[in-house]
Design an enzyme around this catalytic site. Structure first.
Site, PDB file in Angstrom:
ATOM      1  N   GLU A  11      -4.139  -4.596  -5.526  1.00  0.00           N
ATOM      2  CA  GLU A  11      -4.003  -3.991  -4.202  1.00  0.00           C
ATOM      3  C   GLU A  11      -4.429  -2.532  -4.317  1.00  0.00           C
ATOM      4  O   GLU A  11      -3.902  -1.788  -5.147  1.00  0.00           O
ATOM      5  CB  GLU A  11      -2.562  -4.074  -3.696  1.00  0.00           C
ATOM      6  CG  GLU A  11      -2.162  -5.463  -3.248  1.00  0.00           C
ATOM      7  CD  GLU A  11      -0.805  -5.519  -2.585  1.00  0.00           C
ATOM      8  OE1 GLU A  11      -0.445  -6.593  -2.077  1.00  0.00           O
ATOM      9  OE2 GLU A  11      -0.100  -4.488  -2.573  1.00  0.00           O
ATOM     10  N   ASP A  43       5.531   3.925   3.479  1.00  0.00           N
ATOM     11  CA  ASP A  43       5.586   4.319   2.073  1.00  0.00           C
ATOM     12  C   ASP A  43       6.584   5.433   1.821  1.00  0.00           C
ATOM     13  O   ASP A  43       6.768   6.329   2.642  1.00  0.00           O
ATOM     14  CB  ASP A  43       4.192   4.756   1.611  1.00  0.00           C
ATOM     15  CG  ASP A  43       3.197   3.617   1.667  1.00  0.00           C
ATOM     16  OD1 ASP A  43       3.451   2.607   0.997  1.00  0.00           O
ATOM     17  OD2 ASP A  43       2.192   3.730   2.392  1.00  0.00           O
ATOM     18  N   TYR A  87       3.016 -10.947   2.124  1.00  0.00           N
ATOM     19  CA  TYR A  87       3.671  -9.883   1.356  1.00  0.00           C
ATOM     20  C   TYR A  87       5.103  -9.762   1.881  1.00  0.00           C
ATOM     21  O   TYR A  87       5.322  -9.296   2.993  1.00  0.00           O
ATOM     22  CB  TYR A  87       2.909  -8.579   1.554  1.00  0.00           C
ATOM     23  CG  TYR A  87       3.359  -7.402   0.708  1.00  0.00           C
ATOM     24  CD1 TYR A  87       4.703  -7.041   0.594  1.00  0.00           C
ATOM     25  CD2 TYR A  87       2.422  -6.626   0.031  1.00  0.00           C
ATOM     26  CE1 TYR A  87       5.097  -5.952  -0.169  1.00  0.00           C
ATOM     27  CE2 TYR A  87       2.811  -5.526  -0.730  1.00  0.00           C
ATOM     28  CZ  TYR A  87       4.147  -5.198  -0.828  1.00  0.00           C
ATOM     29  OH  TYR A  87       4.541  -4.112  -1.576  1.00  0.00           O
TER      30      TYR A  87
END
Length: 268
Positions: free
Chosen positions: A49, A60, A175
């Protein structure tokens, strides 16, 4: 068959779980990112990734946010990220590469232009954090035309109805975000993750990768027992931060972490 699907099917035949490392492209340089991609494959990575740097990476934590900042300070663009993948493909035609990032850089390039450029560079899939499936029709059309997989996120808070919807749109792999919060936060509860994955598997046979909270061989092995893929990012980027002035040390440190995870996963 897509390179991603082929990878997971081959691993399944060998009763092996995919190791999927994440690094931010261009942090701290394009040259190091390219070298790291090869290092990670040599250390046991099955899928890579590659983060596309963005100024407001909302999903994030601070480690990856700062990685984005360092990359953007170097002037890294989406075009530069595609160039890195293209260089990687000159010597590696087998390892799937997924771009992970946010919609803004793709919209600026244009969906069709991006999809065609990504395909030409050798990208296999794209995970766009802030693009929900309900709003992805135009993007999805161009991705499918370019034979690129669209990877979506699932979370601990995703309802079964939501899971069912996302599974209808996803390809390549799903994911699953193992903890509530941003990358690099909290400790994962493997039993809780296993319960959620059982629900997801009621609605799809697509591979499921689990990320967030995996930072050593033990956690990688535990997740590897219940998932099709183990995704690791923040702990790798911490090695970049700790050795910013020494690319050899960065490669060695990241290799050591991934080798430990690969060995622990394969021992189970």
């Amino acid at each position: 068959m897509s390179r991603i699907k082929g990878c997971f099917e081959a691993l399944k035949k060998r009763n092996r779980t995919a190791l999927i490392p994440f690094v931010t492209a261009g942090d701290p340089s394009a040259e190091l990112t390219l070298a790291l991609m090869h290092t990670m494959v040599d250390a046991g990575a099955d899928v890579i990734e590659l983060g596309v740097p963005f100024s407001d990476p909302s999903a994030d934590g601070p480690v990856i946010q700062l990685a984005c900042e360092r990359s953007l300070e170097n002037g890294t663009s989406l075009t530069d990220v595609l160039a890195i993948v293209s260089q990687f493909r000159q010597t590696n035609q087998s390892t799937p590469v997924v771009l992970m990032g946010y919609l803004n850089p793709i919209e600026r390039m244009g969906y069709q232009r991006f999809a065609q450029a990504a395909q030409a560079a050798g990208v296999d899939g794209v995970l766009t954090v802030d693009l929900p499936p309900e709003e992805s029709a135009e993007f999805g059309k161009e991705m499918q035309a370019a034979e690129l997989d669209i990877i979506y996120l699932l979370a601990p808070t995703s309802t079964e109805q939501r899971i069912k919807l996302i599974c209808q749109y996803a390809s390549g792999y799903l994911y699953y975000v193992s903890v509530k919060g941003v990358t690099g936060s909290a400790a994962l509860d493997v039993d809780e993750v296993a319960e959620k994955l059982a629900i997801v598997r009621r609605h799809t046979d697509i591979a499921i990768g689990v990320g967030f909270g995996i930072n050593n061989g033990a956690s990688a092995a535990a997740v590897g027992e219940i998932a099709d893929g183990v995704i690791v990012g923040s702990i790798l980027i911490k090695q970049i931060v700790a050795n910013l002035d020494d690319s050899n040390k960065i490669n060695q440190a990241i290799s050591a972490i991934l080798c430990d995870m690969r060995q622990a996963m394969d021992a189970n």
